[in-house]
Design a protein around this motif. Structure first.
Motif, mmCIF file in Angstrom:
data_model
loop_
_atom_site.group_PDB
_atom_site.id
_atom_site.type_symbol
_atom_site.label_atom_id
_atom_site.label_comp_id
_atom_site.label_asym_id
_atom_site.label_seq_id
_atom_site.Cartn_x
_atom_site.Cartn_y
_atom_site.Cartn_z
ATOM 1 N N CYS A 46 -7.748 2.270 10.265
ATOM 2 C CA CYS A 46 -7.949 3.383 9.316
ATOM 3 C C CYS A 46 -8.179 4.692 10.066
ATOM 4 O O CYS A 46 -7.613 5.729 9.716
ATOM 5 C CB CYS A 46 -9.177 3.122 8.436
ATOM 6 S SG CYS A 46 -8.866 2.002 7.097
ATOM 7 N N THR A 47 -9.006 4.628 11.098
ATOM 8 C CA THR A 47 -9.346 5.828 11.870
ATOM 9 C C THR A 47 -8.106 6.393 12.557
ATOM 10 O O THR A 47 -7.839 7.601 12.496
ATOM 11 C CB THR A 47 -10.430 5.498 12.921
ATOM 12 O OG1 THR A 47 -11.514 4.850 12.258
ATOM 13 C CG2 THR A 47 -10.925 6.742 13.628
ATOM 14 N N LYS A 89 -14.178 11.472 4.712
ATOM 15 C CA LYS A 89 -14.377 12.833 5.223
ATOM 16 C C LYS A 89 -13.447 13.018 6.410
ATOM 17 O O LYS A 89 -13.032 12.055 7.048
ATOM 18 C CB LYS A 89 -15.829 13.009 5.671
ATOM 19 C CG LYS A 89 -16.804 13.016 4.502
ATOM 20 C CD LYS A 89 -18.207 13.308 4.995
ATOM 21 C CE LYS A 89 -19.144 13.411 3.790
ATOM 22 N NZ LYS A 89 -20.393 12.721 4.013
ATOM 23 N N ARG A 90 -13.184 14.263 6.718
ATOM 24 C CA ARG A 90 -12.354 14.538 7.887
ATOM 25 C C ARG A 90 -13.105 14.107 9.155
ATOM 26 O O ARG A 90 -14.262 14.503 9.347
ATOM 27 C CB ARG A 90 -12.080 16.041 7.935
ATOM 28 C CG ARG A 90 -10.936 16.332 8.844
ATOM 29 C CD ARG A 90 -10.401 17.705 8.682
ATOM 30 N NE ARG A 90 -9.388 17.843 9.729
ATOM 31 C CZ ARG A 90 -9.023 18.967 10.245
ATOM 32 N NH1 ARG A 90 -9.542 20.061 9.805
ATOM 33 N NH2 ARG A 90 -8.113 19.014 11.181
ATOM 34 N N PRO A 91 -12.484 13.278 10.017
ATOM 35 C CA PRO A 91 -13.208 12.841 11.232
ATOM 36 C C PRO A 91 -13.620 14.050 12.074
ATOM 37 O O PRO A 91 -12.807 14.911 12.375
ATOM 38 C CB PRO A 91 -12.169 11.981 11.970
ATOM 39 C CG PRO A 91 -11.188 11.566 10.917
ATOM 40 C CD PRO A 91 -11.143 12.693 9.940
ATOM 41 N N LYS A 92 -14.922 14.107 12.438
ATOM 42 C CA LYS A 92 -15.444 15.309 13.118
ATOM 43 C C LYS A 92 -15.828 15.055 14.572
ATOM 44 O O LYS A 92 -16.019 15.977 15.345
ATOM 45 C CB LYS A 92 -16.687 15.819 12.372
ATOM 46 C CG LYS A 92 -16.373 16.435 11.008
ATOM 47 C CD LYS A 92 -17.610 17.129 10.438
ATOM 48 C CE LYS A 92 -17.303 17.914 9.185
ATOM 49 N NZ LYS A 92 -16.909 17.109 8.056
ATOM 50 N N GLU A 93 -16.006 13.779 14.928
ATOM 51 C CA GLU A 93 -16.517 13.475 16.267
ATOM 52 C C GLU A 93 -15.424 13.656 17.319
ATOM 53 O O GLU A 93 -14.236 13.589 17.018
ATOM 54 C CB GLU A 93 -17.026 12.028 16.317
ATOM 55 C CG GLU A 93 -18.065 11.688 15.260
ATOM 56 C CD GLU A 93 -19.359 12.463 15.422
ATOM 57 O OE1 GLU A 93 -19.680 12.844 16.556
ATOM 58 O OE2 GLU A 93 -20.034 12.702 14.397
ATOM 59 N N ALA A 136 -18.145 5.816 11.953
ATOM 60 C CA ALA A 136 -18.402 6.513 10.677
ATOM 61 C C ALA A 136 -17.496 5.955 9.575
ATOM 62 O O ALA A 136 -17.936 5.712 8.445
ATOM 63 C CB ALA A 136 -18.177 8.014 10.850
ATOM 64 N N VAL A 137 -16.224 5.732 9.918
ATOM 65 C CA VAL A 137 -15.265 5.156 8.959
ATOM 66 C C VAL A 137 -15.726 3.757 8.552
ATOM 67 O O VAL A 137 -15.748 3.399 7.370
ATOM 68 C CB VAL A 137 -13.838 5.114 9.577
ATOM 69 C CG1 VAL A 137 -12.917 4.181 8.799
ATOM 70 C CG2 VAL A 137 -13.247 6.521 9.638
ATOM 71 N N HIS A 138 -16.119 2.958 9.547
ATOM 72 C CA HIS A 138 -16.547 1.577 9.304
ATOM 73 C C HIS A 138 -17.755 1.535 8.364
ATOM 74 O O HIS A 138 -17.782 0.757 7.396
ATOM 75 C CB HIS A 138 -16.895 0.908 10.639
ATOM 76 C CG HIS A 138 -17.268 -0.533 10.511
ATOM 77 N ND1 HIS A 138 -16.337 -1.516 10.264
ATOM 78 C CD2 HIS A 138 -18.475 -1.160 10.568
ATOM 79 C CE1 HIS A 138 -16.953 -2.690 10.183
ATOM 80 N NE2 HIS A 138 -18.241 -2.496 10.363
ATOM 81 N N GLU A 139 -18.734 2.391 8.630
ATOM 82 C CA GLU A 139 -19.950 2.399 7.792
ATOM 83 C C GLU A 139 -19.624 2.831 6.366
ATOM 84 O O GLU A 139 -20.165 2.293 5.400
ATOM 85 C CB GLU A 139 -21.015 3.310 8.422
ATOM 86 C CG GLU A 139 -21.647 2.642 9.645
ATOM 87 C CD GLU A 139 -22.567 3.566 10.439
ATOM 88 O OE1 GLU A 139 -22.574 4.791 10.163
ATOM 89 O OE2 GLU A 139 -23.267 3.058 11.341
#
Length: 454
Positions: free
Chosen positions: A253-254, A303-307, A316-319
């Protein structure tokens, strides 16, 4: 219990439940998977193997009978053998198979006459490919893999006895206690049903054919892209995900979320990923390897990935996924459809494509929400599957699929892991071009490669 019956018989067979009903009248209900094999077989051997698996999986023998009140039943009376086409080639490439899969997605199954599955066997001098095209009413992606594996087993060991599966409990009688709906929704359904029943609307096979033809005149330009990771890349990805304590699904997904942003931009729908979730082990009584429709699907907005780091984004995606995948969310669609009048469920497709003008049906369609492109990706990951015994004369080399087409999802990505990880994307060219899909593949795989260190 599926059994023969006559029209006077009240119990013609197992009743079609609401989530199966959702696909009953859809003009695009086909799911396709292709197994690629090394070895040589005859048409007779294939037909003998199919005949054996039909005894293991009863829905392969079914057609649908619709009663005057709109209820529908799976029945096995007067259902012929599944259609098997055999095509011989000097050699065949993946593109030839993908071209045929596109054609099969557009091919209509007759629900009235059955069976709801068909096969195409492509043979070359030292190998063969088996395409399975099934109506979604009777299958999910895992069902197709189990079916291909079972056919392979009977081809490899023709003397093997058929092992019938225990008949699974009907899903709607087997939901976990946590599957609930808010009370106001139950009241709304009762009101809808009361108004709808007075109308006496019912859709027959002629209506289905008209809707199918209209839909596929609009939906031109289907295409399918397929690729795979090597065994080394696959195992290193799985091991790294274990080390990071996240699922492979979350990593995929990420990678595709990042790729969509880089290649396609910031359109809000690109942050929506649809996820088919297997319910086989979530039901009160698990159904194991039964052939049938045992999945739910829901859309997650990310949300848009920020890291900066891939793995921080993946965590973050997993959680976020873990918070969303509760039994309550997974079974919402089952609960919403469960008590709706059966032909009101059918009306969704006819209203959506302008074949029915009815205020109540339009209201239901608005509630259901699918009437415009709203999802960048449907990520159907079947997980790590058990490889059949490849030591005999026949060897399973490759899996293509699952392929299916939903006009509200820009790209449908089927992922299967059998030693190697296989990716198959189904999409429509006027909506997203082949070059964009190729770029997404390249960028997503680059993110995974850099994160894992291929």
């Amino acid at each position: 219990n599926m059994k023969n019956g006559s029209s006077e018989d009240n119990h013609l067979g197992r009743k079609v439940i609401a989530v199966e009903r959702y696909f009953y009248k859809r003009p695009n209900p086909n799911v396709i998977m292709i197994g690629r094999f090394q070895g040589v077989i005859s048409e007779e051997q294939l037909k003998a193997a199919i005949s054996k698996v039909r005894k293991r999986h009863p829905l392969l023998n079914a057609r649908i009978r619709q009663e005057k009140n709109g209820d529908a039943y799976f029945i096995t009376e007067s259902v012929g053998e599944p259609w098997v086409q055999v095509i011989d080639f000097d050699s065949i490439g993946v593109d030839d198979l993908l071209g045929r899969a596109v054609k099969e997605l557009r091919t209509r199954h007759s629900t009235e006459h059955g069976p709801l599955i068909r096969f195409v066997l492509f043979r070359t001098q030292n190998g063969f490919d088996l395409l399975v095209n099934s109506h979604h009413m009777i299958c999910d992606g895992l069902s197709l893999y189990y079916l291909i594996r079972d056919i392979f087993v009977h081809l490899s060991t023709p003397d093997r006895k058929i092992v019938p599966l225990p008949e699974p409990v009907i899903v709607e009688n087997n939901l976990p206690p946590s599957a609930t709906l808010k009370n106001y929704y139950n009241k709304l359904i009762l009101r809808f049903n009361k108004s709808w029943a007075k109308k006496g609307i019912i859709f027959d096979e002629a209506d289905d054919i008209r809707l199918h033809d209209k839909f596929w005149k609009m939906e031109e330009g289907l295409n399918i892209t397929h690729w795979n990771l090597s065994e080394r890349q696959t195992s290193s990805l799985i091991q790294r995900c274990r080390k990071e304590n996240i699922s492979v699904h979350s990593a995929l997904c990420t990678a595709f979320l990042l790729a969509q942003i880089e290649v396609q931009g910031k359109e809000p729908y690109l942050r929506n990923i649809s996820m088919p979730v297997s319910i086989r082990n979530r039901l009160a009584a698990p159904v194991g390897e039964a052939f049938g429709l045992y999945f739910s699907s829901f859309k997650i907005k990310f949300k848009r990935p920020k890291e900066k780091s891939f793995w921080a984004n993946a965590l973050a995606v997993h959680e976020h996924i873990q918070q969303q995948i509760t039994d309550k969310n997974v079974f919402t669609v089952y609960m919403q459809l469960k008590d709706l009048h059966p032909t009101l469920v059918d009306s969704i497709s006819f209203t959506r494509y302008g074949e029915l003008e009815d205020k109540l049906a339009k209201r239901l369609l608005r509630l259901e929400g699918d009437y415009t492109l709203n999802t960048g990706l449907d990520l159907s990951n079947l997980g790590v599957l058990e490889m059949p015994d490849n030591r005999g004369l026949l060897i399973l080399k490759d899996i293509i699929g699952p392929c299916c087409y939903n006009e509200f999802q820009e790209k449908y990505l089927g992922v299967v892991t059998l030693g190697k990880m296989y990716f198959t994307v189904t999409y429509r060219e006027p909506v997203v071009s082949k070059s964009v899909v190729e770029s997404l593949k390249k960028v997503a795989m680059k993110h995974l490669g850099e994160a894992v260190g291929w």
